[in-house]
Design a protein around this motif. Structure first.
Motif, PDB file in Angstrom:
ATOM      1  N   VAL A  79       0.865  -1.172   0.000  1.00 23.88           N
ATOM      2  CA  VAL A  79       0.000   0.000   0.000  1.00 23.88           C
ATOM      3  C   VAL A  79       0.901   1.221   0.000  1.00 23.88           C
ATOM      4  CG1 VAL A  79      -1.700   1.328   1.318  1.00 23.88           C
ATOM      5  CG2 VAL A  79      -1.885  -1.166   1.188  1.00 23.88           C
ATOM      6  N   SER A  80       0.652   2.150  -0.919  1.00 18.07           N
ATOM      7  CA  SER A  80       1.431   3.385  -1.011  1.00 18.07           C
ATOM      8  C   SER A  80       0.564   4.552  -0.581  1.00 18.07           C
ATOM      9  CB  SER A  80       1.898   3.625  -2.450  1.00 18.07           C
ATOM     10  OG  SER A  80       2.690   2.550  -2.887  1.00 18.07           O
ATOM     11  N   VAL A  81       1.160   5.448   0.196  1.00 19.01           N
ATOM     12  CA  VAL A  81       0.439   6.599   0.724  1.00 19.01           C
ATOM     13  C   VAL A  81       1.312   7.836   0.573  1.00 19.01           C
ATOM     14  CG1 VAL A  81      -0.667   7.565   2.783  1.00 19.01           C
ATOM     15  CG2 VAL A  81      -0.593   5.093   2.473  1.00 19.01           C
ATOM     16  N   GLY A 126       4.877  15.845   3.100  1.00 18.16           N
ATOM     17  CA  GLY A 126       6.312  15.757   3.298  1.00 18.16           C
ATOM     18  C   GLY A 126       6.890  14.361   3.293  1.00 18.16           C
ATOM     19  N   LEU A 127       6.065  13.329   3.071  1.00 20.59           N
ATOM     20  CA  LEU A 127       6.559  11.956   3.151  1.00 20.59           C
ATOM     21  C   LEU A 127       5.768  11.040   2.231  1.00 20.59           C
ATOM     22  CD1 LEU A 127       8.437   9.965   4.811  1.00 20.59           C
ATOM     23  CD2 LEU A 127       6.410   9.557   6.223  1.00 20.59           C
ATOM     24  N   ASP A 128       6.477  10.297   1.398  1.00 22.23           N
ATOM     25  CA  ASP A 128       5.861   9.206   0.631  1.00 22.23           C
ATOM     26  C   ASP A 128       6.148   7.933   1.409  1.00 22.23           C
ATOM     27  OD1 ASP A 128       5.014  10.893  -1.390  1.00 22.23           O
ATOM     28  OD2 ASP A 128       6.845  10.645  -2.546  1.00 22.23           O
ATOM     29  N   LEU A 129       5.109   7.134   1.631  1.00 20.43           N
ATOM     30  CA  LEU A 129       5.216   5.970   2.477  1.00 20.43           C
ATOM     31  C   LEU A 129       4.743   4.732   1.730  1.00 20.43           C
ATOM     32  CD1 LEU A 129       5.853   5.188   5.459  1.00 20.43           C
ATOM     33  CD2 LEU A 129       3.425   5.553   5.942  1.00 20.43           C
ATOM     34  N   VAL A 130       5.517   3.652   1.818  1.00 15.68           N
ATOM     35  CA  VAL A 130       5.159   2.372   1.215  1.00 15.68           C
ATOM     36  C   VAL A 130       5.115   1.337   2.329  1.00 15.68           C
ATOM     37  CG1 VAL A 130       5.820   0.583  -0.435  1.00 15.68           C
ATOM     38  CG2 VAL A 130       6.235   2.989  -0.982  1.00 15.68           C
ATOM     39  N   LEU A 131       3.968   0.670   2.463  1.00 10.64           N
ATOM     40  CA  LEU A 131       3.777  -0.361   3.474  1.00 10.64           C
ATOM     41  C   LEU A 131       3.719  -1.718   2.787  1.00 10.64           C
ATOM     42  CD1 LEU A 131       0.849   1.423   5.349  1.00 10.64           C
ATOM     43  CD2 LEU A 131       3.264   1.459   5.988  1.00 10.64           C
ATOM     44  N   ASP A 132       4.509  -2.669   3.264  1.00  9.52           N
ATOM     45  CA  ASP A 132       4.521  -4.028   2.715  1.00  9.52           C
ATOM     46  C   ASP A 132       3.974  -4.993   3.748  1.00  9.52           C
ATOM     47  OD1 ASP A 132       5.703  -3.602   0.168  1.00  9.52           O
ATOM     48  OD2 ASP A 132       7.664  -3.419   1.120  1.00  9.52           O
ATOM     49  N   GLY A 133       3.088  -5.877   3.308  1.00 10.22           N
ATOM     50  CA  GLY A 133       2.532  -6.849   4.235  1.00 10.22           C
ATOM     51  C   GLY A 133       1.610  -7.817   3.534  1.00 10.22           C
ATOM     52  N   GLU A 134       0.562  -8.238   4.260  1.00 16.54           N
ATOM     53  CA  GLU A 134      -0.404  -9.190   3.707  1.00 16.54           C
ATOM     54  C   GLU A 134      -1.817  -8.727   3.998  1.00 16.54           C
ATOM     55  OE1 GLU A 134       0.253 -13.199   4.988  1.00 16.54           O
ATOM     56  OE2 GLU A 134       2.053 -13.384   3.747  1.00 16.54           O
ATOM     57  N   VAL A 183      10.051   8.013   2.287  1.00 18.16           N
ATOM     58  CA  VAL A 183      10.978   8.894   1.582  1.00 18.16           C
ATOM     59  C   VAL A 183      10.480  10.314   1.802  1.00 18.16           C
ATOM     60  CG1 VAL A 183      11.981   9.529  -0.644  1.00 18.16           C
ATOM     61  CG2 VAL A 183      11.476   7.127  -0.144  1.00 18.16           C
ATOM     62  N   ALA A 184      11.299  11.103   2.483  1.00 18.09           N
ATOM     63  CA  ALA A 184      10.912  12.470   2.817  1.00 18.09           C
ATOM     64  C   ALA A 184      11.100  13.385   1.618  1.00 18.09           C
ATOM     65  CB  ALA A 184      11.734  12.975   3.996  1.00 18.09           C
ATOM     66  N   GLY A 185      10.068  14.157   1.319  1.00 19.62           N
ATOM     67  CA  GLY A 185      10.136  15.126   0.236  1.00 19.62           C
ATOM     68  C   GLY A 185      10.409  16.520   0.761  1.00 19.62           C
ATOM     69  N   ALA A 186      10.611  16.629   2.062  1.00 18.33           N
ATOM     70  CA  ALA A 186      10.876  17.911   2.708  1.00 18.33           C
ATOM     71  C   ALA A 186      12.056  17.728   3.663  1.00 18.33           C
ATOM     72  CB  ALA A 186       9.631  18.373   3.460  1.00 18.33           C
ATOM     73  N   GLU A 187      12.566  18.815   4.166  1.00 19.31           N
ATOM     74  CA  GLU A 187      13.674  18.744   5.137  1.00 19.31           C
ATOM     75  C   GLU A 187      13.287  17.823   6.277  1.00 19.31           C
ATOM     76  OE1 GLU A 187      16.728  19.917   5.102  1.00 19.31           O
ATOM     77  OE2 GLU A 187      16.515  20.958   3.190  1.00 19.31           O
ATOM     78  N   PRO A 188      14.118  16.943   6.719  1.00 16.74           N
ATOM     79  CA  PRO A 188      15.540  16.798   6.414  1.00 16.74           C
ATOM     80  C   PRO A 188      15.827  15.888   5.226  1.00 16.74           C
ATOM     81  CG  PRO A 188      14.988  15.337   8.199  1.00 16.74           C
ATOM     82  CD  PRO A 188      13.727  16.051   7.809  1.00 16.74           C
ATOM     83  N   HIS A 189      14.819  15.528   4.435  1.00 15.81           N
ATOM     84  CA  HIS A 189      14.955  14.627   3.288  1.00 15.81           C
ATOM     85  C   HIS A 189      15.511  13.279   3.725  1.00 15.81           C
ATOM     86  CE1 HIS A 189      13.815  17.758   0.507  1.00 15.81           C
ATOM     87  NE2 HIS A 189      14.708  18.578   1.061  1.00 15.81           N
ATOM     88  N   GLY A 190      15.645  12.377   2.802  1.00 14.61           N
ATOM     89  CA  GLY A 190      16.191  11.061   3.100  1.00 14.61           C
ATOM     90  C   GLY A 190      15.126   9.983   3.087  1.00 14.61           C
TER      91      GLY A 190
END
Length: 144
Positions: free
Chosen positions: A57-59, A63-71, A129-136
Motif C-alpha cells: 500500500v502506497s500513501v 512531506g513523506l511518501d510511504l510504502v507499506l509491505d505486508g499481507e 521517503v521524505a520530500g521535505a527537510e531533512p529529506h532522506g
C-alpha cells in the motif's frame, strides 16, 4: 526425454496471465494498527489476494511518501465487519453487514456489484521517503 512447456493451444488463461502486481485506489480505514479495505469478489484485486495475500500500500503524506509491505487477509468475523461498517457509515458510505461481507446502496464502479469482501492489511515493513527537510529515506520493521 524432457518435456517442454505446453504448446500455446494447450495453455489456460492462468498460464498466460499469472498473478502479477496490480495497483488500484482503495478507500482504506485505519483501525487497531491495521488498514481495512473492500473489494468485490470478482475483481482482479480479490482474485489476486486469494492467490497471494502479499501486497503493498502506497500513501502520500505531507512531506513523506510511504510504502507499506505486508499481507491482506479476508475478514469474515461479524464483530469486525460490524465495527468497520459503522466507521464507513460515519464517514458517509452507508455500509452494512450482509453475511460475511459488506453491502451498500453504492460504491465505486470499479468495485463491482455488492456484496464486497472486507480485507485486513497487516504490514511488516514501511519505507518512507521524505520530500521535505531533512529529506532522506528510512525503513521500519514491525514485529507482530
Amino acid at each position: 526425454m524432457e518435456q517442454g512447456p505446453p504448446a500455446p493451444r494447450d495453455r489456460s488463461a492462468e498460464d498466460e496471465h499469472p498473478v502479477r502486481p496490480h495497483s488500484a485506489g482503495i478507500g482504506a480505514l485505519w483501525l487497531d494498527d491495521d488498514l481495512y479495505f473492500t473489494s468485490g469478489p470478482g475483481t482482479r484485486k480479490s482474485r489476486n489476494l486469494a492467490a497471494n495475500p502479499a501486497c503493498t500500500v502506497s500513501v502520500r503524506l505531507e512531506g513523506l511518501d510511504l510504502v507499506l509491505d505486508g499481507e491482506a487477509t479476508r475478514v469474515t468475523d461479524v464483530a469486525t465487519l460490524e465495527k468497520v461498517a459503522s466507521i464507513y457509515s460515519s464517514q458517509g458510505w452507508p455500509a452494512e453487514v450482509e453475511g460475511d461481507a459488506l453491502t451498500a446502496p453504492f460504491s465505486a464502479p470499479s468495485a463491482g456489484p455488492p456484496p464486497w469482501y472486507l480485507y485486513r492489511f497487516t504490514f511488516e515493513t514501511a519505507i518512507g521517503v521524505a520530500g521535505a527537510e531533512p529529506h532522506g529515506a528510512t525503513r521500519w520493521r514491525f514485529r507482530r
